[in-house]
Design a protein around this motif. Structure first.
Motif, PDB file in Angstrom:
ATOM      1  N   LEU A   1     -11.840   3.980   0.974  1.00 48.50           N
ATOM      2  CA  LEU A   1     -11.986   2.530   1.093  1.00 48.50           C
ATOM      3  C   LEU A   1     -10.627   1.842   1.054  1.00 48.50           C
ATOM      4  CD1 LEU A   1     -15.163   1.679  -1.014  1.00 48.50           C
ATOM      5  CD2 LEU A   1     -14.890   1.624   1.472  1.00 48.50           C
ATOM      6  N   GLN A   2      -9.668   2.406   0.303  1.00 47.78           N
ATOM      7  CA  GLN A   2      -8.330   1.836   0.276  1.00 47.78           C
ATOM      8  C   GLN A   2      -7.633   2.013   1.616  1.00 47.78           C
ATOM      9  OE1 GLN A   2      -6.303   0.032  -1.976  1.00 47.78           O
ATOM     10  NE2 GLN A   2      -8.375  -0.396  -2.685  1.00 47.78           N
ATOM     11  N   TRP A   3      -7.901   3.133   2.281  1.00 41.84           N
ATOM     12  CA  TRP A   3      -7.364   3.339   3.633  1.00 41.84           C
ATOM     13  C   TRP A   3      -7.893   2.268   4.576  1.00 41.84           C
ATOM     14  CZ3 TRP A   3      -4.276   5.376   7.208  1.00 41.84           C
ATOM     15  CH2 TRP A   3      -4.728   5.512   8.516  1.00 41.84           C
ATOM     16  N   LEU A   4      -9.217   2.027   4.501  1.00 48.98           N
ATOM     17  CA  LEU A   4      -9.804   0.996   5.355  1.00 48.98           C
ATOM     18  C   LEU A   4      -9.256  -0.382   5.000  1.00 48.98           C
ATOM     19  CD1 LEU A   4     -13.559   2.124   5.451  1.00 48.98           C
ATOM     20  CD2 LEU A   4     -11.777   2.575   7.150  1.00 48.98           C
TER      21      LEU A   4
ATOM     22  N   PHE B   1       0.835  -1.204   0.000  1.00 45.54           N
ATOM     23  CA  PHE B   1       0.000   0.000   0.000  1.00 45.54           C
ATOM     24  C   PHE B   1       0.869   1.254   0.000  1.00 45.54           C
ATOM     25  CE2 PHE B   1      -2.662  -3.268   1.890  1.00 45.54           C
ATOM     26  CZ  PHE B   1      -3.904  -3.046   1.305  1.00 45.54           C
ATOM     27  N   ASP B   2       0.361   2.316  -0.619  1.00 43.62           N
ATOM     28  CA  ASP B   2       1.011   3.629  -0.549  1.00 43.62           C
ATOM     29  C   ASP B   2       0.493   4.306   0.711  1.00 43.62           C
ATOM     30  OD1 ASP B   2       2.024   6.171  -0.842  1.00 43.62           O
ATOM     31  OD2 ASP B   2       1.471   6.382  -2.960  1.00 43.62           O
TER      32      ASP B   2
ATOM     33  N   ARG C   1     -11.693  13.006   6.773  1.00 34.92           N
ATOM     34  CA  ARG C   1     -12.085  13.634   8.048  1.00 34.92           C
ATOM     35  C   ARG C   1     -12.580  15.061   7.817  1.00 34.92           C
ATOM     36  NH1 ARG C   1      -8.100  15.376  11.580  1.00 34.92           N
ATOM     37  NH2 ARG C   1      -7.290  16.421   9.706  1.00 34.92           N
ATOM     38  N   ASP C   2     -11.849  15.809   7.031  1.00 35.37           N
ATOM     39  CA  ASP C   2     -12.222  17.206   6.784  1.00 35.37           C
ATOM     40  C   ASP C   2     -13.520  17.290   5.987  1.00 35.37           C
ATOM     41  OD1 ASP C   2      -9.908  17.876   8.109  1.00 35.37           O
ATOM     42  OD2 ASP C   2      -8.738  18.216   6.282  1.00 35.37           O
TER      43      ASP C   2
ATOM     44  N   VAL D   1      -5.376  10.777   2.318  1.00 36.81           N
ATOM     45  CA  VAL D   1      -6.772  10.521   1.966  1.00 36.81           C
ATOM     46  C   VAL D   1      -7.646  10.471   3.212  1.00 36.81           C
ATOM     47  CG1 VAL D   1      -8.356   8.762   1.063  1.00 36.81           C
ATOM     48  CG2 VAL D   1      -6.282   9.359  -0.215  1.00 36.81           C
ATOM     49  N   ALA D   2      -7.172   9.795   4.251  1.00 37.24           N
ATOM     50  CA  ALA D   2      -7.944   9.703   5.493  1.00 37.24           C
ATOM     51  C   ALA D   2      -8.118  11.075   6.133  1.00 37.24           C
ATOM     52  CB  ALA D   2      -7.262   8.750   6.465  1.00 37.24           C
TER      53      ALA D   2
END
Length: 237
Positions: A156-159, A108-109, A121-122, A116-117
């Protein structure tokens, strides 16, 4: 021995990452800005970082020692997850250096996904009733609904990266147990599919990392399938 003579199995049990960060802040989860989790969500868990070497080494050693020292019939690992996703702050954690490095190792990057996360949030802070109404009227569902809410689809990639970190650790823990006793059952409870990814469970990865899955009890409504999703919906709303 007496339990076995009576036909009763004896299983090992250990709780993992979803609690304990308030007791051991040096091992606690960190959000995308390096902050610890807000204690207003403490009832849903202040989690431990799932990539802390000291915590994971201690856990693996303990599992191996129990397997070697006691005639257990298997392990049911509990709380092998991030805090219940009703804890909104936990959704943008853990983003510490250990988790970012582990994410990179899994392909993962991680630095981009931390960004992204943070953007998610913002963006979530700007969601109001009008935005929700327009999104629901758009006929978009599932992952396609995120951009309609103004949230980056890459969240979704963060999750997914977070879930991959947990599955990798579970694979390592099971291997330590099986190094001592081949084939000893090793599994855990998981969140219901509707909220599983937000809580750190990629079911497909989890099936490869464990020998069995269970929905858990409904005690407290934290993991149990009967109430956990409803509590997430209430908290998010």
């Amino acid at each position: 021995d007496q339990a076995h003579e009576a036909g009763i199995e004896v299983w090992g049990h250990i709780g993992l990452w979803s609690y304990g960060g308030d007791v051991f802040p040096e091992f606690a989860m960190r959000d995308v800005d390096g902050a610890q989790l807000d204690h207003r969500w403490k009832s849903w868990g202040i989690g431990l970082c799932p990539s802390q070497p000291q915590v994971n080494d201690w856990t693996a050693d303990g599992l191996a020692e129990i397997t070697a020292s006691y005639d257990v019939d298997g392990f049911c690992v509990d709380h092998a997850r991030y805090p219940q996703p009703a804890n909104l702050h936990a959704l943008i954690a853990c983003a510490c250096e250990h988790c970012c490095a582990a994410g990179e190792d899994l392909g993962f990057d991680s630095q981009r996904l931390v960004t992204v996360a943070r953007a998610t949030r913002d963006a979530a802070r700007r969601i109001d009733a009008a935005v929700v109404s327009r999104a629901l009227d758009s006929d978009l569902r599932g992952p396609d609904l995120l951009p309609a809410l103004g949230v980056p689809a890459e969240f979704l990639q963060w999750l997914s990266m977070r879930a991959a970190l947990l599955a990798a650790r579970m694979t390592e823990f099971r291997a330590r147990v099986h190094d001592v006793r081949t084939g000893l059952p090793f599994g855990s409870d998981v969140f219901a599919p509707s909220i599983a990814l937000a809580g750190g469970h990629d079911i497909a990865r989890w099936e490869e990392a464990t020998d069995f899955l269970t929905g858990g009890s409904s005690a407290g409504g934290v993991v149990g399938w009967a109430t956990a999703s409803a509590n997430v919906s209430a908290s998010w709303a």
